[in-house]
Design a protein around this motif. Structure first.
Motif, PDB file in Angstrom:
ATOM      1  N   LYS A  89       0.804  -1.233   0.000  1.00 52.77           N
ATOM      2  CA  LYS A  89       0.000   0.000   0.000  1.00 52.77           C
ATOM      3  C   LYS A  89       0.832   1.276   0.000  1.00 52.77           C
ATOM      4  CE  LYS A  89      -4.519  -0.952   1.879  1.00 52.77           C
ATOM      5  NZ  LYS A  89      -5.422  -0.847   3.011  1.00 52.77           N
ATOM      6  N   THR A  90       1.806   1.361   0.883  1.00 46.58           N
ATOM      7  CA  THR A  90       2.562   2.608   0.992  1.00 46.58           C
ATOM      8  C   THR A  90       3.479   2.854  -0.201  1.00 46.58           C
ATOM      9  OG1 THR A  90       4.238   1.491   2.314  1.00 46.58           O
ATOM     10  CG2 THR A  90       2.510   2.674   3.512  1.00 46.58           C
ATOM     11  N   TRP A  91       3.585   1.884  -1.103  1.00 43.65           N
ATOM     12  CA  TRP A  91       4.439   2.039  -2.281  1.00 43.65           C
ATOM     13  C   TRP A  91       3.652   2.078  -3.574  1.00 43.65           C
ATOM     14  CZ3 TRP A  91       9.259   3.605  -1.985  1.00 43.65           C
ATOM     15  CH2 TRP A  91       9.887   3.511  -0.746  1.00 43.65           C
ATOM     16  N   ARG A  92       2.356   2.313  -3.494  1.00 41.92           N
ATOM     17  CA  ARG A  92       1.532   2.423  -4.703  1.00 41.92           C
ATOM     18  C   ARG A  92       1.630   3.847  -5.237  1.00 41.92           C
ATOM     19  NH1 ARG A  92      -3.162  -1.214  -2.090  1.00 41.92           N
ATOM     20  NH2 ARG A  92      -1.921  -3.124  -2.130  1.00 41.92           N
ATOM     21  N   ASP A  93       2.771   4.152  -5.683  1.00 42.61           N
ATOM     22  CA  ASP A  93       3.125   5.463  -6.195  1.00 42.61           C
ATOM     23  C   ASP A  93       3.290   5.341  -7.712  1.00 42.61           C
ATOM     24  OD1 ASP A  93       5.528   7.253  -7.118  1.00 42.61           O
ATOM     25  OD2 ASP A  93       4.813   8.187  -5.277  1.00 42.61           O
ATOM     26  N   PRO A  94       2.727   6.264  -8.499  1.00 43.86           N
ATOM     27  CA  PRO A  94       2.846   6.147  -9.959  1.00 43.86           C
ATOM     28  C   PRO A  94       4.293   6.016 -10.459  1.00 43.86           C
ATOM     29  CG  PRO A  94       1.265   7.847  -9.403  1.00 43.86           C
ATOM     30  CD  PRO A  94       1.901   7.411  -8.108  1.00 43.86           C
ATOM     31  N   ARG A  95       5.218   6.687  -9.794  1.00 49.08           N
ATOM     32  CA  ARG A  95       6.622   6.607 -10.231  1.00 49.08           C
ATOM     33  C   ARG A  95       7.180   5.193 -10.036  1.00 49.08           C
ATOM     34  NH1 ARG A  95       9.828  11.675 -10.023  1.00 49.08           N
ATOM     35  NH2 ARG A  95      11.462  10.365  -9.159  1.00 49.08           N
ATOM     36  N   VAL A  96       6.837   4.554  -8.933  1.00 49.59           N
ATOM     37  CA  VAL A  96       7.315   3.203  -8.653  1.00 49.59           C
ATOM     38  C   VAL A  96       6.667   2.215  -9.624  1.00 49.59           C
ATOM     39  CG1 VAL A  96       7.407   1.363  -6.932  1.00 49.59           C
ATOM     40  CG2 VAL A  96       7.774   3.728  -6.232  1.00 49.59           C
ATOM     41  N   ILE A  97       5.359   2.330  -9.795  1.00 48.00           N
ATOM     42  CA  ILE A  97       4.640   1.427 -10.691  1.00 48.00           C
ATOM     43  C   ILE A  97       5.148   1.579 -12.117  1.00 48.00           C
ATOM     44  CG2 ILE A  97       2.364   0.935 -11.684  1.00 48.00           C
ATOM     45  CD1 ILE A  97       1.212   1.782  -8.881  1.00 48.00           C
ATOM     46  N   LYS A  98       5.349   2.807 -12.546  1.00 45.90           N
ATOM     47  CA  LYS A  98       5.829   3.045 -13.916  1.00 45.90           C
ATOM     48  C   LYS A  98       7.241   2.482 -14.101  1.00 45.90           C
ATOM     49  CE  LYS A  98       5.777   6.384 -17.548  1.00 45.90           C
ATOM     50  NZ  LYS A  98       5.277   7.633 -18.017  1.00 45.90           N
ATOM     51  N   ARG A  99       8.075   2.651 -13.115  1.00 45.82           N
ATOM     52  CA  ARG A  99       9.440   2.115 -13.204  1.00 45.82           C
ATOM     53  C   ARG A  99       9.426   0.596 -13.334  1.00 45.82           C
ATOM     54  NH1 ARG A  99      14.254   4.331  -9.469  1.00 45.82           N
ATOM     55  NH2 ARG A  99      15.898   2.952 -10.180  1.00 45.82           N
ATOM     56  N   CYS A 100       8.566  -0.062 -12.572  1.00 43.24           N
ATOM     57  CA  CYS A 100       8.420  -1.510 -12.655  1.00 43.24           C
ATOM     58  C   CYS A 100       7.901  -1.909 -14.037  1.00 43.24           C
ATOM     59  CB  CYS A 100       7.481  -2.005 -11.564  1.00 43.24           C
ATOM     60  SG  CYS A 100       7.114  -3.777 -11.667  1.00 43.24           S
ATOM     61  N   ALA A 101       6.858  -1.243 -14.499  1.00 43.10           N
ATOM     62  CA  ALA A 101       6.261  -1.574 -15.802  1.00 43.10           C
ATOM     63  C   ALA A 101       7.265  -1.368 -16.934  1.00 43.10           C
ATOM     64  CB  ALA A 101       5.014  -0.732 -16.031  1.00 43.10           C
ATOM     65  N   GLU A 102       8.016  -0.294 -16.900  1.00 45.08           N
ATOM     66  CA  GLU A 102       9.005  -0.050 -17.956  1.00 45.08           C
ATOM     67  C   GLU A 102      10.071  -1.149 -17.972  1.00 45.08           C
ATOM     68  OE1 GLU A 102      10.164   3.984 -17.087  1.00 45.08           O
ATOM     69  OE2 GLU A 102       8.464   4.799 -18.235  1.00 45.08           O
ATOM     70  N   PHE A 103      10.485  -1.600 -16.793  1.00 45.57           N
ATOM     71  CA  PHE A 103      11.432  -2.709 -16.703  1.00 45.57           C
ATOM     72  C   PHE A 103      10.830  -3.955 -17.360  1.00 45.57           C
ATOM     73  CE2 PHE A 103      13.140  -6.502 -14.738  1.00 45.57           C
ATOM     74  CZ  PHE A 103      14.505  -6.262 -14.670  1.00 45.57           C
ATOM     75  N   ILE A 104       9.571  -4.235 -17.049  1.00 43.60           N
ATOM     76  CA  ILE A 104       8.890  -5.398 -17.619  1.00 43.60           C
ATOM     77  C   ILE A 104       8.784  -5.271 -19.134  1.00 43.60           C
ATOM     78  CG2 ILE A 104       6.655  -6.602 -17.737  1.00 43.60           C
ATOM     79  CD1 ILE A 104       6.402  -5.979 -14.681  1.00 43.60           C
ATOM     80  N   PHE A 105       8.398  -4.099 -19.628  1.00 41.48           N
ATOM     81  CA  PHE A 105       8.276  -3.907 -21.078  1.00 41.48           C
ATOM     82  C   PHE A 105       9.624  -4.104 -21.769  1.00 41.48           C
ATOM     83  CE2 PHE A 105       4.699  -0.690 -20.028  1.00 41.48           C
ATOM     84  CZ  PHE A 105       3.810  -1.730 -19.787  1.00 41.48           C
ATOM     85  N   GLU A 106      10.694  -3.587 -21.175  1.00 40.74           N
ATOM     86  CA  GLU A 106      12.034  -3.773 -21.748  1.00 40.74           C
ATOM     87  C   GLU A 106      12.411  -5.253 -21.767  1.00 40.74           C
ATOM     88  OE1 GLU A 106      14.886  -1.275 -19.723  1.00 40.74           O
ATOM     89  OE2 GLU A 106      13.703   0.521 -20.136  1.00 40.74           O
ATOM     90  N   HIS A 107      12.097  -5.963 -20.691  1.00 41.90           N
ATOM     91  CA  HIS A 107      12.418  -7.384 -20.601  1.00 41.90           C
ATOM     92  C   HIS A 107      11.660  -8.170 -21.679  1.00 41.90           C
ATOM     93  CE1 HIS A 107      13.935 -10.949 -18.531  1.00 41.90           C
ATOM     94  NE2 HIS A 107      12.734 -11.490 -18.737  1.00 41.90           N
ATOM     95  N   ILE A 108      10.375  -7.896 -21.801  1.00 40.51           N
ATOM     96  CA  ILE A 108       9.546  -8.591 -22.782  1.00 40.51           C
ATOM     97  C   ILE A 108      10.040  -8.304 -24.201  1.00 40.51           C
ATOM     98  CG2 ILE A 108       7.231  -8.623 -23.812  1.00 40.51           C
ATOM     99  CD1 ILE A 108       6.135  -8.234 -20.902  1.00 40.51           C
ATOM    100  N   SER A 109      10.304  -7.048 -24.512  1.00 40.19           N
ATOM    101  CA  SER A 109      10.738  -6.711 -25.866  1.00 40.19           C
ATOM    102  C   SER A 109      12.132  -7.249 -26.170  1.00 40.19           C
ATOM    103  CB  SER A 109      10.651  -5.205 -26.119  1.00 40.19           C
ATOM    104  OG  SER A 109      11.548  -4.485 -25.319  1.00 40.19           O
TER     105      SER A 109
END
Length: 193
Positions: A89-109
């Motif tokens: 809960k305390t880490w549901r910050d758009p910057r953290v979520i976006k950083r995680c998602a971008e890492f995932i997108f880079e990994h997938i691509s």
């Protein structure tokens, strides 16, 4: 005790996203999912750990050494599926979520995939569309699950694989390396023979 999310604005280097490669990291990922799915949302353990964990790539997010988020990627013929995304809960910050998602997108691509799908409740689907560039999957009806009061919407994001995407023509050594560490020689690799 959670570190305050506001600290990431001053210390972005506290946040790191990694592919799970150790048993300890996997335990951290499962702990985050238990907190978010089972405790917060009342999802049963059997549904939270649905049998797909052994065929998936897991992602773990840390603030310093503290696990704060996780996601899992499953691989299909022409697409990857991002799922089980959860943050304390305390880490549901758009910057953290976006950083995680971008890492995932880079990994997938990097693995050569140009399409990722996910499923989300309407509130989160809006977030994924606005913040991460997902689009509603055309022609797909929402999906209902037992014990969930809202349907899940299917979303799609198209990616552009990089020049160094892993393909059948990639150097054979890359195919032996640890997931996500394809540019690092393994300790068992003989270099320059």
């Amino acid at each position: 005790m959670d570190q305050e999310p506001s600290r990431i604005r001053r210390h972005d280097n506290l946040i790191r996203v990694e592919v799970v490669t150790t048993a300890e990291q996997l335990l951290d990922a499962h702990a985050i999912r238990a907190i978010c799915f089972m405790e917060e949302n009342g999802v049963s353990a059997r549904q939270t750990y649905d049998g797909n964990d052994y065929q998936a790539t897991h992602i773990i997010v840390y603030a310093g050494d503290e696990p704060i988020g996780t996601a899992r990627i499953r691989w299909f013929k022409d697409f990857a599926k991002m799922e089980r995304t959860s943050f304390r809960k305390t880490w549901r910050d758009p910057r953290v979520i976006k950083r995680c998602a971008e890492f995932i997108f880079e990994h997938i691509s990097r693995k050569g995939y140009d399409c990722v799908i996910t499923h989300a409740k309407p509130l989160h689907a809006r977030l994924w569309r606005r913040m991460l560039g997902f689009m509603p999957a055309p022609g797909k009806d929402p999906l209902y699950f037992e014990g969930h009061d809202e349907p899940y919407v299917e979303l799609v994001k198209h990616l552009t694989p990089p020049e160094n995407a892993i393909t059948p023509s990639s150097d054979a050594a890359i195919l032996f390396r640890i997931e996500g560490h394809w540019d690092v020689h393994s300790e068992f690799e003989v270099v320059g023979s």
